[in-house]
Design a protein around this motif. Structure first.
Motif, mmCIF file in Angstrom:
data_model
loop_
_atom_site.group_PDB
_atom_site.id
_atom_site.type_symbol
_atom_site.label_atom_id
_atom_site.label_comp_id
_atom_site.label_asym_id
_atom_site.label_seq_id
_atom_site.Cartn_x
_atom_site.Cartn_y
_atom_site.Cartn_z
ATOM 1 N N ASP A 267 41.311 14.415 87.568
ATOM 2 C CA ASP A 267 41.601 13.180 87.290
ATOM 3 C C ASP A 267 41.584 13.314 85.787
ATOM 4 O O ASP A 267 40.730 14.089 85.157
ATOM 5 N N ILE A 268 42.213 12.474 85.005
ATOM 6 C CA ILE A 268 41.805 12.487 83.557
ATOM 7 C C ILE A 268 41.620 10.894 83.040
ATOM 8 O O ILE A 268 42.341 10.151 83.433
ATOM 9 N N THR A 269 40.879 10.889 82.048
ATOM 10 C CA THR A 269 40.491 9.535 81.364
ATOM 11 C C THR A 269 40.769 9.753 79.922
ATOM 12 O O THR A 269 40.366 10.564 79.291
ATOM 13 N N VAL A 270 42.029 8.927 79.507
ATOM 14 C CA VAL A 270 42.373 8.770 78.342
ATOM 15 C C VAL A 270 41.530 7.598 77.487
ATOM 16 O O VAL A 270 41.499 6.474 78.005
ATOM 17 N N LEU A 271 40.706 8.094 76.434
ATOM 18 C CA LEU A 271 39.890 7.349 75.916
ATOM 19 C C LEU A 271 40.211 6.953 74.456
ATOM 20 O O LEU A 271 40.397 7.679 73.661
ATOM 21 N N HIS A 272 40.038 5.569 74.097
ATOM 22 C CA HIS A 272 40.309 5.274 72.710
ATOM 23 C C HIS A 272 38.980 4.343 72.197
ATOM 24 O O HIS A 272 38.456 3.396 73.051
ATOM 25 N N VAL A 273 38.177 4.520 71.188
ATOM 26 C CA VAL A 273 37.101 4.052 70.720
ATOM 27 C C VAL A 273 37.606 2.813 69.636
ATOM 28 O O VAL A 273 38.255 3.120 68.570
ATOM 29 N N ASP A 274 37.434 1.725 70.233
ATOM 30 C CA ASP A 274 38.065 0.626 69.273
ATOM 31 C C ASP A 274 36.684 0.024 68.293
ATOM 32 O O ASP A 274 35.647 -0.503 69.151
ATOM 33 N N LEU A 275 36.602 0.431 67.093
ATOM 34 C CA LEU A 275 35.243 0.128 66.583
ATOM 35 C C LEU A 275 34.990 -1.229 66.174
ATOM 36 O O LEU A 275 36.048 -2.122 65.961
ATOM 37 N N TYR A 276 33.891 -1.882 66.280
ATOM 38 C CA TYR A 276 33.424 -3.106 66.248
ATOM 39 C C TYR A 276 33.683 -3.403 64.646
ATOM 40 O O TYR A 276 34.417 -4.663 64.678
ATOM 41 N N GLN A 277 33.483 -2.745 63.625
ATOM 42 C CA GLN A 277 33.660 -3.153 62.437
ATOM 43 C C GLN A 277 35.026 -2.910 61.986
ATOM 44 O O GLN A 277 35.410 -3.404 60.796
ATOM 45 N N ASP A 278 36.045 -2.396 62.646
ATOM 46 C CA ASP A 278 37.541 -2.335 62.477
ATOM 47 C C ASP A 278 38.211 -2.489 63.528
ATOM 48 O O ASP A 278 39.389 -1.772 63.782
ATOM 49 N N SER A 279 38.026 -3.598 64.519
ATOM 50 C CA SER A 279 38.684 -3.764 65.678
ATOM 51 C C SER A 279 40.222 -4.029 65.529
ATOM 52 O O SER A 279 40.764 -4.773 64.832
ATOM 53 N N ARG A 280 40.915 -3.230 66.263
ATOM 54 C CA ARG A 280 42.341 -3.485 66.315
ATOM 55 C C ARG A 280 42.971 -4.227 67.477
ATOM 56 O O ARG A 280 43.959 -4.505 67.855
ATOM 57 N N GLY A 281 41.997 -4.705 68.394
ATOM 58 C CA GLY A 281 42.301 -5.187 69.749
ATOM 59 C C GLY A 281 43.048 -4.430 70.654
ATOM 60 O O GLY A 281 43.964 -5.054 71.398
ATOM 61 N N VAL A 282 42.717 -3.273 70.617
ATOM 62 C CA VAL A 282 43.682 -2.415 71.369
ATOM 63 C C VAL A 282 43.382 -2.578 73.056
ATOM 64 O O VAL A 282 42.182 -2.788 73.173
ATOM 65 N N THR A 283 44.498 -2.726 73.723
ATOM 66 C CA THR A 283 44.246 -2.979 75.318
ATOM 67 C C THR A 283 44.413 -1.729 75.832
ATOM 68 O O THR A 283 45.245 -0.778 75.635
ATOM 69 N N ARG A 284 44.034 -1.622 77.373
ATOM 70 C CA ARG A 284 44.219 -0.157 78.036
ATOM 71 C C ARG A 284 45.668 -0.286 78.151
ATOM 72 O O ARG A 284 46.367 0.958 78.199
ATOM 73 N N ALA A 285 46.704 -1.236 78.401
ATOM 74 C CA ALA A 285 48.050 -1.387 78.455
ATOM 75 C C ALA A 285 48.694 -0.665 77.357
ATOM 76 O O ALA A 285 49.597 0.255 77.395
#
Length: 134
Positions: A33-51
């Motif tokens: 199984d694979i988990t693709v992870l992105h960290v959306d920083l609180y101080q520079d949030s881009r509002g990235v979604t899982r989709a």
């Protein structure tokens, strides 16, 4: 079941794409199984979604079997990645050389010039694969 975690930037940079390709190759080889992870920083949030993350990953490498897409919010990228790796009980974490360098800097604050791969293997009990983008 083997679990692979691969942290990537969004939008995917060239090094993130190379790291993702290697993680997918390893996951297929290990039937993991694979988990693709992105960290959306609180101080520079881009509002990235899982989709968003899934679309970008699949554009870069095609469909990924048994993939989970995770967007975590955090203040420090490296710390948030380590938390996710631990929470997933990952067997393998695939990181780019740039990320390894940042982790090395973070860990140096606690230890005198550690080998980051050994440190992570001991602390997280998982294999660390470092990918060069070139």
């Amino acid at each position: 079941m083997t679990r692979v975690v691969v942290p990537v930037r969004y939008p995917l940079s060239e090094p993130s794409e190379a790291t993702l390709r290697e993680a997918v190759r390893i996951a297929r080889e290990k039937d993991a199984d694979i988990t693709v992870l992105h960290v959306d920083l609180y101080q520079d949030s881009r509002g990235v979604t899982r989709a968003d993350l899934k679309r970008a990953a699949e554009r870069a490498v095609g469909s990924i079997d048994r993939a989970r897409y995770v967007v975590r919010r955090g203040f420090l990228v490296e710390e948030t990645i380590l938390e996710e790796v631990a929470a997933e009980s990952a067997d393998i974490v695939v990181i780019g050389t740039k990320q390894a360098s940042r982790w090395r800097t973070m860990v140096k604050r606690f230890l005198d010039d550690p080998n980051i791969e050994t440190f992570l293997e001991e602390k997280l009990d998982c294999q660390v694969v470092t990918v060069r983008a070139d």
